[in-house]
Design an enzyme around this catalytic site. Structure first.
Site, PDB file in Angstrom:
ATOM      1  N   GLU A  32      -0.939  15.643  -4.965  1.00 39.66           N
ATOM      2  CA  GLU A  32      -1.132  15.101  -4.216  1.00 39.66           C
ATOM      3  C   GLU A  32       0.884  15.309  -3.091  1.00 39.66           C
ATOM      4  OE1 GLU A  32      -3.860  11.815  -3.699  1.00 39.66           O
ATOM      5  OE2 GLU A  32      -1.845  10.237  -3.516  1.00 39.66           O
ATOM      6  N   ASP A  33       1.951  14.241  -4.358  1.00 42.01           N
ATOM      7  CA  ASP A  33       3.390  14.275  -3.685  1.00 42.01           C
ATOM      8  C   ASP A  33       3.444  15.215  -3.640  1.00 42.01           C
ATOM      9  OD1 ASP A  33       2.086  11.468  -3.849  1.00 42.01           O
ATOM     10  OD2 ASP A  33       2.996  10.844  -5.617  1.00 42.01           O
TER      11      ASP A  33
END
Ligand code: MN
Length: 717
Positions: A81-82
């Site tokens: 996600e990051d």
């Protein structure tokens, strides 16, 4: 409580070795380094290095004794996600499919959503559904959420309440479902602080104020409990005293609407012992020492909760009259209560099998069902929330289909939900294979099978047992329909008889169109409705017959004669509008147990249940109808005539004494005869008008007190 320091990876690895000697330390190290690399340069809201978060999540998972896959997934849960240079494929090639699946389940949905879909909901749906395939998905998510709540103060304040509410509504209940008691309690207390800041502040201050007292009380009581362990020779036992967790006290305040000052049992003890037998022995010792509070003892060992929780609970009044709660369980039960199924998971590769925990498996099956039905993410989340709230129950059909009901629903509701005909003909039910009464309340996870018989019929008392509007409406409609059929039957026989008397042919009247004219005159749509109207007593058969025989003398105002009285002042329940008459044979009065008999031409005749005629009539059960007195009508008036026979000594003033009693009780005397029998005994026969059975009983009792009366009989007919 909240540690902002970066937990050292070495410390965690040591912890893991402690419960899992075969743990692959190199794999965990590799994941740690990969996570550090992926989150390089990223910061949390608090300004600290991002890596603190995944390591803290791993630490929480280690507390839950999670397996290597879950620990690795914990370290990597935010990586995809990051860091957009890392994809699920990379995770899969380095750490395997299972880790990749968990990370995928925990990764926010990025792609474009259909119109009207909310990203948070779609993400939550994805997460919960990934959990069905691997329960470790939710385990990592709960650890993630716990750490985020511990550090929620660093988040912008406007974002906190939503996270807190979501935790209370979704994540804490999921933790409870999975038996993760300790995690659930911490999630709730943290979320409570942010969701209801004022209540939280007031409650924690109130408990701080009681603190000095609590501390000494806890210590003194702990020592006494410890000595009970000694008395019973329990070795390896431990007594722990504590304040109950804040949110549970808060819920209690809300539930019982009491103030903080009135909360007394905020103190609780836990006794941990090696053996199940010790649990009961210690319980006996406690109840011998302190008075148990009635209704508070729960044996969750003999009957574990749905989430598999086992323990003995009791509340007692202890030192200084201070009530407190005690939980007694074995070390193993304690481990399961605190860490839930996590204890089993590490050997099962995240998959729960049928043997594991029925309630959990059932619930997961329900989630699968939710995946199969096409619904929006919003509907899914709403369903999940309802599912997790205790107001609804979810049960299974024999084929595994899931139906939900309001709490308190019974197999009757279930039967009507399946099909109206199944409802109408149900005779019994099996819950989880066991035969149960139709009025048994359903519980979540129950498997329900309805037994039917094509000849069975709904019963009026089902109206008390059903709770869903569908079932209630169907039952009412059926009962009304039956009543109408009966009314038509009654109306038809009445009308036939009157027509015969007046030498009118109903058939000819129909053919000549005369009937149609009459229908128009009385403003009724068809012949059946006309007959029903006669049966209900709203129109008399005589009047209709006369209209069908216009050449006969005009209708006069003379009262109706024959078997049917012109309506009766008595209304009985179960017959609503049906034409009812009280039987002359047994003359039932309000308060008597009664039954209705459908008599040809006379409508519904109400008999006393113990009437001897009734016993002869009961060979025809189809014509017998359950009825009760309608409480709402005619109460207080002298509506009932009762014949009474008294045997007396032959004595002056006897009749006067009797009439005085009747008059004193405001009953009426309709008729009275007094005489002397051949044996020289006095005999009084009278008919008195009374309000009801209780009124009659009072009068008969008072009559019995008159000197010289030997027997009193209410005529049975
Ligand atoms: Mn996270």
């Amino acid at each position: 409580m909240a540690t902002q320091r970066l937990p050292r990876i070495e410390t965690i690895l040591e912890k893991v070795k402690g419960y899992n000697p075969t743990s692959d330390e190199r794999l965990l190290q590799k994941a740690y380094l990969f996570s550090a690399m992926a989150h390089e340069g990223q910061m949390r809201h608090s300004g600290e290095p991002y890596l603190i978060h995944p390591v803290a999540v791993m630490d929480i998972l280690a507390e839950l004794k999670a397996d290597d896959i879950a620990l690795v997934a914990g370290l990597l849960h935010d990586v995809v996600e990051d860091n957009h240079t890392i994809g699920l494929k990379d995770i899969e090639s380095r750490f395997g499919m299972e880790v990749a699946h968990i990370v995928d389940g925990l990764t926010k949905i990025e792609e474009k959503l259909p119109e009207g879909e909310v990203r948070e909901w779609a993400t939550l749906r994805k997460l919960v559904l990934a959990m069905v395939d691997d329960i470790r998905v939710i385990l990592v998510k709960l650890a993630d959420r716990l750490h985020n709540l511990r550090t929620l103060d660093a988040m912008p304040s406007h974002k906190r309440p939503a996270k807190a509410m979501e935790t209370l509504e979704i994540y804490a209940p999921i933790a409870y479902r999975l038996g993760l008691g300790k995690l659930k309690a911490e999630l709730e207390d943290l979320a409570f602080r942010h969701a209801y800041p004022e209540d939280y502040a007031r409650l924690s201050q109130a408990l701080v104020d009681k603190r000095t007292y609590s501390d000494s009380f806890l210590e003194e009581t702990r020592q006494q409990l410890q000595s009970i362990l000694g008395e019973f020779g329990v070795e390896g036992g431990e007594v722990r005293g504590r304040l109950k967790h804040l949110y549970s006290i808060f819920l209690k305040l809300k539930r019982q609407s009491i103030s903080i000052e009135q909360v007394y049992d905020y103190l609780a003890f836990r006794i941990l012992v090696p053996d199940v037998r010790d649990c009961y022995a210690v319980l006996g010792g406690i109840h011998a020492l302190w008075k148990p509070i009635p209704g508070r003892f729960k044996d969750w060992i003999a009957l574990p909760k749905e989430n598999h929780y086992r323990s003995l609970h009791t509340s007692v009044v202890g030192l200084n009259g201070q009530p407190f709660e005690i939980q007694i369980r074995t070390w193993q039960m304690h481990d399961e209560a605190e860490n839930g199924l996590a204890a089993h998971w590490r050997y099962k590769e995240g998959r729960l099998t049928k043997e594991d925990e029925d309630a959990t498996v059932m619930w997961l099956r329900h989630l699968v069902e939710m995946r199969q039905t096409a619904m929006t993410a919003g509907d899914f989340v709403e369903n999940l929330r309802v599912d997790l709230s205790p107001k609804e129950v979810y049960v299974f059909t024999p084929k595994g289909k899931i139906l939900n009901f309001p709490r308190g629903a019974t197999p009757i509701d279930f039967a009507y939900a399946v099909h109206t005909q199944v409802g109408h003909t149900c005779t019994g039910a099996k819950i989880n294979g066991k035969l149960v009464p139709l009025k048994t309340p359903l519980k979540s996870g129950d498997r329900i099978e309805v037994l039917t018989n094509p000849n069975a019929k709904p019963s009026r008392d089902w109206l008390d047992a059903a709770v869903t509007s569908r079932a209630l409406n169907k039952i009412r409609a059926w009962l009304n329909q039956q009543e109408k059929i009966r009314a038509i039957e009654i109306g038809k026989t009445s009308l036939d008889r009157e027509c015969k008397r007046l030498k009118v042919s109903l058939k000819e009247a129909q053919e000549s169109g005369l009937l149609a004219e009459v229908l128009k005159k009385v403003a009724l749509p068809d012949a059946d409705t006309l007959l029903a109207t006669i049966g209900y007593g709203k129109l008399t058969a005589r009047r209709v017959a006369k209209m069908l025989a216009p050449n006969q003398e005009e209708e006069t105002a003379t009262p109706e004669s024959g078997g049917v009285s012109k309506g009766t002042p008595i209304v009985v329940r179960g017959a609503s509008d049906l034409l009812t008459t009280l039987a002359r044979c047994c003359k039932p009065i309000r308060g008597d147990e009664i039954v209705g008999f459908i008599s040809r031409g006379k409508g519904l005749i109400i008999h006393r249940a113990d009437c001897s005629n009734m016993k002869r009539l009961s060979y025809n059960p189809d014509r017998i109808m359950e009825v009760t007195w309608d409480d709402a009508s005619q109460v207080g008036s002298l509506a009932h005539d009762v014949a009474v026979t008294l045997h007396t000594e032959d004595r002056q003033g006897m009749v006067a004494a009797i009439t005085k009693v009747v008059a004193d009780h405001k009953a009426g005397i309709r008729q009275m005869e007094a005489g002397i029998t051949g044996t020289g005994e006095g005999l009084v026969r009278m008919t008195i008008a009374v309000r009801d059975r209780a009124h009659l009983a009072l009068i008969l009792t008072q009559l019995g007190k008159i000197h010289g009366i030997t027997t009193i009989l209410r005529d049975a007919g």
